[in-house]
Design a protein around this motif. Sequence first.
Motif, PDB file in Angstrom:
ATOM      1  N   LEU A 146       3.787   2.135   1.138  1.00 17.20           N
ATOM      2  CA  LEU A 146       2.473   1.650   1.558  1.00 17.20           C
ATOM      3  C   LEU A 146       1.721   2.832   2.153  1.00 17.20           C
ATOM      4  CD1 LEU A 146       0.739  -0.955   2.035  1.00 17.20           C
ATOM      5  CD2 LEU A 146       1.663  -0.942   4.349  1.00 17.20           C
ATOM      6  N   ARG A 147       0.538   3.115   1.619  1.00 12.55           N
ATOM      7  CA  ARG A 147      -0.260   4.250   2.092  1.00 12.55           C
ATOM      8  C   ARG A 147      -1.590   3.744   2.637  1.00 12.55           C
ATOM      9  NH1 ARG A 147      -0.775   9.848   1.377  1.00 12.55           N
ATOM     10  NH2 ARG A 147      -2.917  10.588   1.361  1.00 12.55           N
ATOM     11  N   VAL A 148      -1.956   4.233   3.812  1.00 13.80           N
ATOM     12  CA  VAL A 148      -3.227   3.897   4.446  1.00 13.80           C
ATOM     13  C   VAL A 148      -4.000   5.187   4.639  1.00 13.80           C
ATOM     14  CG1 VAL A 148      -4.341   2.889   6.472  1.00 13.80           C
ATOM     15  CG2 VAL A 148      -2.166   1.962   5.657  1.00 13.80           C
ATOM     16  N   GLN A 149      -5.281   5.170   4.231  1.00 14.78           N
ATOM     17  CA  GLN A 149      -6.091   6.366   4.425  1.00 14.78           C
ATOM     18  C   GLN A 149      -7.547   5.982   4.649  1.00 14.78           C
ATOM     19  OE1 GLN A 149      -5.258   8.629   0.902  1.00 14.78           O
ATOM     20  NE2 GLN A 149      -6.670   7.491  -0.363  1.00 14.78           N
ATOM     21  N   ARG A 150      -8.223   6.822   5.405  1.00 14.61           N
ATOM     22  CA  ARG A 150      -9.658   6.684   5.654  1.00 14.61           C
ATOM     23  C   ARG A 150     -10.173   8.046   6.086  1.00 14.61           C
ATOM     24  NH1 ARG A 150     -13.840   5.491   9.248  1.00 14.61           N
ATOM     25  NH2 ARG A 150     -15.293   3.948   8.448  1.00 14.61           N
ATOM     26  N   ILE A 151     -11.383   8.362   5.660  1.00 11.81           N
ATOM     27  CA  ILE A 151     -11.984   9.637   6.037  1.00 11.81           C
ATOM     28  C   ILE A 151     -12.046   9.729   7.559  1.00 11.81           C
ATOM     29  CG2 ILE A 151     -14.132  10.975   5.977  1.00 11.81           C
ATOM     30  CD1 ILE A 151     -14.580   9.845   3.154  1.00 11.81           C
ATOM     31  N   GLY A 152     -11.629  10.858   8.088  1.00 10.55           N
ATOM     32  CA  GLY A 152     -11.648  11.089   9.521  1.00 10.55           C
ATOM     33  C   GLY A 152     -10.340  10.737  10.214  1.00 10.55           C
ATOM     34  N   PHE A 153      -9.368  10.210   9.454  1.00 15.90           N
ATOM     35  CA  PHE A 153      -8.058   9.836  10.008  1.00 15.90           C
ATOM     36  C   PHE A 153      -6.963  10.486   9.184  1.00 15.90           C
ATOM     37  CE2 PHE A 153     -10.865   6.437  11.249  1.00 15.90           C
ATOM     38  CZ  PHE A 153     -10.460   6.094  12.523  1.00 15.90           C
ATOM     39  N   ALA A 154      -5.853  10.781   9.822  1.00 17.46           N
ATOM     40  CA  ALA A 154      -4.687  11.295   9.093  1.00 17.46           C
ATOM     41  C   ALA A 154      -4.101  10.151   8.267  1.00 17.46           C
ATOM     42  CB  ALA A 154      -3.650  11.822  10.075  1.00 17.46           C
ATOM     43  N   PRO A 155      -3.784  10.380   6.985  1.00 16.34           N
ATOM     44  CA  PRO A 155      -3.164   9.316   6.191  1.00 16.34           C
ATOM     45  C   PRO A 155      -1.791   8.949   6.747  1.00 16.34           C
ATOM     46  CG  PRO A 155      -3.394  11.327   4.888  1.00 16.34           C
ATOM     47  CD  PRO A 155      -3.960  11.608   6.238  1.00 16.34           C
ATOM     48  N   SER A 156      -1.397   7.726   6.496  1.00 19.62           N
ATOM     49  CA  SER A 156      -0.107   7.234   6.981  1.00 19.62           C
ATOM     50  C   SER A 156       0.612   6.530   5.839  1.00 19.62           C
ATOM     51  CB  SER A 156      -0.353   6.253   8.136  1.00 19.62           C
ATOM     52  OG  SER A 156       0.863   5.727   8.603  1.00 19.62           O
ATOM     53  N   THR A 157       1.931   6.741   5.744  1.00 16.59           N
ATOM     54  CA  THR A 157       2.728   6.038   4.738  1.00 16.59           C
ATOM     55  C   THR A 157       3.918   5.389   5.421  1.00 16.59           C
ATOM     56  OG1 THR A 157       4.024   8.004   4.214  1.00 16.59           O
ATOM     57  CG2 THR A 157       2.086   7.586   2.847  1.00 16.59           C
ATOM     58  N   ARG A 158       4.429   4.340   4.766  1.00 16.02           N
ATOM     59  CA  ARG A 158       5.607   3.652   5.283  1.00 16.02           C
ATOM     60  C   ARG A 158       6.297   2.970   4.101  1.00 16.02           C
ATOM     61  NH1 ARG A 158       4.603  -0.908   9.693  1.00 16.02           N
ATOM     62  NH2 ARG A 158       4.416   1.029  10.779  1.00 16.02           N
ATOM     63  N   PRO A 159       7.625   3.061   4.031  1.00 16.87           N
ATOM     64  CA  PRO A 159       8.350   2.365   2.959  1.00 16.87           C
ATOM     65  C   PRO A 159       8.404   0.868   3.253  1.00 16.87           C
ATOM     66  CG  PRO A 159       9.890   3.498   4.389  1.00 16.87           C
ATOM     67  CD  PRO A 159       8.517   3.841   4.889  1.00 16.87           C
ATOM     68  N   ILE A 160       8.222   0.061   2.209  1.00 16.94           N
ATOM     69  CA  ILE A 160       8.370  -1.394   2.348  1.00 16.94           C
ATOM     70  C   ILE A 160       9.166  -1.923   1.166  1.00 16.94           C
ATOM     71  CG2 ILE A 160       6.225  -1.694   3.659  1.00 16.94           C
ATOM     72  CD1 ILE A 160       4.994  -2.846   1.069  1.00 16.94           C
ATOM     73  N   THR A 161       9.808  -3.058   1.359  1.00 15.28           N
ATOM     74  CA  THR A 161      10.512  -3.738   0.275  1.00 15.28           C
ATOM     75  C   THR A 161      10.038  -5.178   0.234  1.00 15.28           C
ATOM     76  OG1 THR A 161      12.458  -2.334   0.573  1.00 15.28           O
ATOM     77  CG2 THR A 161      12.781  -4.391  -0.622  1.00 15.28           C
ATOM     78  N   VAL A 162       9.652  -5.629  -0.965  1.00 17.00           N
ATOM     79  CA  VAL A 162       9.172  -6.989  -1.165  1.00 17.00           C
ATOM     80  C   VAL A 162      10.196  -7.744  -2.008  1.00 17.00           C
ATOM     81  CG1 VAL A 162       7.310  -8.405  -2.130  1.00 17.00           C
ATOM     82  CG2 VAL A 162       6.786  -6.192  -1.082  1.00 17.00           C
ATOM     83  N   ALA A 163      10.710  -8.853  -1.484  1.00 19.90           N
ATOM     84  CA  ALA A 163      11.615  -9.731  -2.238  1.00 19.90           C
ATOM     85  C   ALA A 163      10.778 -10.828  -2.887  1.00 19.90           C
ATOM     86  CB  ALA A 163      12.666 -10.317  -1.313  1.00 19.90           C
ATOM     87  N   PRO A 164      11.285 -11.498  -3.931  1.00 20.12           N
ATOM     88  CA  PRO A 164      10.521 -12.579  -4.562  1.00 20.12           C
ATOM     89  C   PRO A 164      10.123 -13.631  -3.535  1.00 20.12           C
ATOM     90  CG  PRO A 164      12.446 -12.052  -5.874  1.00 20.12           C
ATOM     91  CD  PRO A 164      12.568 -11.272  -4.587  1.00 20.12           C
ATOM     92  N   GLY A 165       8.828 -13.967  -3.509  1.00 19.36           N
ATOM     93  CA  GLY A 165       8.320 -14.985  -2.610  1.00 19.36           C
ATOM     94  C   GLY A 165       8.205 -14.545  -1.164  1.00 19.36           C
ATOM     95  N   GLN A 166       8.451 -13.276  -0.872  1.00 21.38           N
ATOM     96  CA  GLN A 166       8.449 -12.789   0.508  1.00 21.38           C
ATOM     97  C   GLN A 166       7.072 -12.284   0.910  1.00 21.38           C
ATOM     98  OE1 GLN A 166      10.666  -9.194   1.215  1.00 21.38           O
ATOM     99  NE2 GLN A 166      11.102  -9.740   3.326  1.00 21.38           N
ATOM    100  N   VAL A 167       6.810 -12.364   2.200  1.00 22.23           N
ATOM    101  CA  VAL A 167       5.611 -11.766   2.776  1.00 22.23           C
ATOM    102  C   VAL A 167       6.053 -10.564   3.592  1.00 22.23           C
ATOM    103  CG1 VAL A 167       3.687 -12.096   4.351  1.00 22.23           C
ATOM    104  CG2 VAL A 167       4.457 -13.981   2.898  1.00 22.23           C
ATOM    105  N   VAL A 168       5.413  -9.430   3.380  1.00 24.42           N
ATOM    106  CA  VAL A 168       5.743  -8.218   4.112  1.00 24.42           C
ATOM    107  C   VAL A 168       4.525  -7.810   4.915  1.00 24.42           C
ATOM    108  CG1 VAL A 168       6.420  -5.799   3.915  1.00 24.42           C
ATOM    109  CG2 VAL A 168       7.363  -7.498   2.372  1.00 24.42           C
TER     110      VAL A 168
END
Length: 86
Positions: A64-86
Amino acid sequence: AALPAPLAAQPAPAGNSRVVGVVTSSNAPVANAQVALVGTRFGAVTDNDGRYSIGGVPAGSYTLRVQRIGFAPSTRPITVAPGQVV
């Protein structure tokens, strides 16, 4: 000049097969940040409250990557199982 703090993606509960959460910086919501699952077509832009929701995500492991001008980008690993909410 000080650099902006890195963004933090904070997952929150929602419906089926979704990646949802709030993007903040220094505990304040970040509007109009791009949130994406790297290497896929899945993504969203945060609303004025920093909230995002990415629906229809197939089961699997992603970065999962988050970015916006003026901010340092951030990433984080995620795992999605069937029918799951992360």
